[in-house]
Design an enzyme around this catalytic site. Structure first.
Site, PDB file in Angstrom:
ATOM      1  N   LYS A 177      -4.900   8.771 -10.403  1.00 18.25           N
ATOM      2  CA  LYS A 177      -4.726   7.425  -9.829  1.00 18.25           C
ATOM      3  C   LYS A 177      -5.324   6.354 -10.735  1.00 18.25           C
ATOM      4  CE  LYS A 177      -2.687   9.582  -7.486  1.00 18.25           C
ATOM      5  NZ  LYS A 177      -2.509  11.017  -7.332  1.00 18.25           N
ATOM      6  N   GLU A 235      14.403  19.470 -14.218  1.00 18.10           N
ATOM      7  CA  GLU A 235      14.159  20.031 -12.883  1.00 18.10           C
ATOM      8  C   GLU A 235      15.216  21.091 -12.566  1.00 18.10           C
ATOM      9  OE1 GLU A 235      11.985  19.829 -10.134  1.00 18.10           O
ATOM     10  OE2 GLU A 235      13.460  21.219  -9.269  1.00 18.10           O
ATOM     11  N   HIS A 254       1.831 -11.895   9.464  1.00 16.35           N
ATOM     12  CA  HIS A 254       2.792 -12.396   8.474  1.00 16.35           C
ATOM     13  C   HIS A 254       2.049 -13.186   7.407  1.00 16.35           C
ATOM     14  CE1 HIS A 254       6.477 -14.022   6.824  1.00 16.35           C
ATOM     15  NE2 HIS A 254       5.889 -15.228   6.826  1.00 16.35           N
TER      16      HIS A 254
END
Ligand SMILES: Cc1cc2nc3c(=O)[nH]c(=O)nc-3n(C[C@H](O)[C@H](O)[C@H](O)COP(=O)(O)OP(=O)(O)OC[C@H]3O[C@@H](n4cnc5c(N)ncnc54)[C@H](O)[C@@H]3O)c2cc1C
Length: 462
Positions: free
Chosen positions: A51, A199, A441
């Protein structure tokens, strides 16, 4: 000989979380870890370092592709690979030291070294043998390479080598279009490598909702990843510099060779139980090499439990953590429980992909009457402002009861957004329950609400 209520072997997310919960429940707890730092695969060579590299490379991508449009002009940053690796290592260190701190705080003993179980109730670490009323195996997993392919972790690498390549390859071949291959493939594509993903199946991300998988492949292709699907890799030969990958296309049996500086073998992982002595103990295994347990994580040997990647189920850090907490509760005489129907899965590319519960294919297969509510991020103001309109939220609900069966999100912050659906599912909520919940919002989460509205009378901004 020291004795404990619980000895856990392995300090990954399963083991360390289990240890903390055991200590919180008043059990005298020790953890055996052979690595130099705590945290297991996840913190050292998995979730966390990947990450960090995804974040850094995403920043570069933003600078190269979106800054100018926002009026941020000037030269894009250049890549200092050594510094990027140092940043990644620093992130690892902060996290692994954090676990050490938590061990001290909770008075958990770290038994340093590789552990084995000579008999039930005993754990050997080096020359020392320790006694434990309960032993919990949390030894995780290791990459499962393709037969005949030699990994040197320099030119032909697993995810471990891919997290510390000496330099950014010009051409990277990734074997396997699963989560790890696509995350690391994305990192190197953003850093300038030509990336080809090979793949065996005719689609990427096996097990994912097919509509999401197709959209994901289209978006990654736009980002420069090339896909060769339906291809069986035959061999990988290393040369003086780089490697040659030979594969056969399944549709016509034709053979092809591709050259690359680096080959990442990302064909899955298998449980790691080497050296524990399980065979001599007679611990029952599944035919896939996992430790067999009952629903309370007990093996067939009294007093020995197992959790995480070493047992059946998705190989995910949070699944291991949840099992760690559940087994601690069981051992302490309480009622530990994991709801396997609500375990989210996330791919941390950009956009992120996240899912929970049933896919459209699985509900169809079950012959269940269902409805689909979908909403595109193109209709979400926040996503448009942030160049993140690609993708959608898809919610599957029972046609009769409106109960949410699953959700699939491809879009910005999908890995965070999925959790409101997880919570809703845990409470047995209907799509209408989500649709009637006020969402702030402008947030990405409004797209989740809109998808829930689309399960009923319709989304507003579609
Ligand atoms: C590149 C990569 C990226 C990933 N990204 C994610 C992600 O984003 N999200 C996610 O949920 N999952 C991710 N995963 C998967 C995740 O890392 C695993 O599911 C998770 O670490 C499993 O936890 P665990 O506790 O079962 O075992 P592990 O984390 O594998 O830990 C096991 C530990 O046990 C130790 N050990 C083994 N045998 C012994 C022994 N005999 N004695 C002493 N110690 C021993 C090992 O050294 C290791 O430290 C990723 C994996 C990889 C490889």
């Amino acid at each position: 000989m020291s004795s404990y209520d619980v000895i856990i072997i392995g300090s990954g997310p399963g083991g360390y979380v289990c240890a903390i919960r055991c200590a919180q429940l008043g059990l005298k707890t020790a953890v055996v870890e052979g690595r130099e730092t705590l945290g297991g695969t996840c913190l050292n060579i998995g979730c966390i370092p990947s990450k960090a590299l995804l974040h850094a490379s995403h920043m570069l991508h933003e600078a190269e592709h979106n800054f100018a449009a926002m009026g941020l002009k000037g030269k894009s940053p250049s890549v200092d690979w050594k510094q990027m690796l140092a940043y990644k290592d620093d992130v690892i260190a902060q996290n692994t030291k954090g676990i050490e701190f938590l061990f001290k705080k909770n008075k958990i003993t770290w038994l340093k070294g590789w552990g084995s179980i000579p008999e039930a109730g005993k754990v050997r670490v080096g020359d020392d043998t320790h006694e434990a009323k309960t032993i919990i195996i949390a030894t995780g997993s290791t990459p499962s390479a393709l037969p005949g392919i030699e990994i040197d972790e320099k030119t032909v690498v697993t995810s471990e080598g891919a997290l510390e390549l000496a330099k950014i390859p010009k051409k990277l071949v990734v074997i396997g279009a699963g989560v790890i291959g696509l995350e690391l493939g994305s990192v190197y594509a953003r850093l300038g490598a030509e990336v080809q993903v090979i793949e065996y199946l005719d689609h990427i991300t096996p097990g994912m909702d097919a509509e999401v998988s197709k959209t994901f492949q289209r978006i990654l292709s736009k980002q420069g990843l090339a896909f060769t699907l339906g291809a069986a890799v035959q061999s990988v030969d290393t040369a003086k510099s780089g490697a040659k990958v030979t594969y056969k296309l399944r549709k016509d049996d034709s053979t092809h060779i591709v050259e690359a500086d680096t080959v990442l073998v990302a064909t899955g992982r298998k449980p790691y139980v080497d050296g524990l002595g399980l065979e001599a103990l007679g611990v029952k295994m599944t035919d896939r090499g996992q430790i067999a347990t009952d629903s309370h994580y007990a093996t067939n040997i009294k007093g020995i439990y197992a959790i995480g990647d070493a047992i059946v189920g998705p190989m995910l850090a949070h699944k291991a953590e949840d099992e760690g907490m559940a087994v601690a509760e069981v051992v302490a005489g309480k009622h530990g429980h994991v709801n396997y129907g609500v375990i989210p899965g996330v791919i941390y590319t950009h956009p992120e992909v996240a899912s929970v519960g049933a896919t459209e294919e699985s509900v169809k297969k079950d012959g269940r009457a269902y409805k689909v509510g979908k909403f595109s991020f193109m209709g979400n103001g926040r996503a448009k402002a942030n160049f993140s309109g690609d993708g959608f939220v898809k919610i599957l609900a029972d046609k009769e009861t409106d109960r949410i069966l699953g959700a699939h999100i491809i879009g910005p912050m999908a890995g965070d957004l999925i959790h409101e659906v997880c919570v809703a599912m845990e409470f047995g909520a209907s799509a209408q329950d989500l649709a009637l919940t006020c969402h702030a919002h402008p947030t990405y989460s409004e797209a989740v609400r809109e998808a829930a509205l689309a399960c009923g009378d319709g989304a507003i901004h579609a």
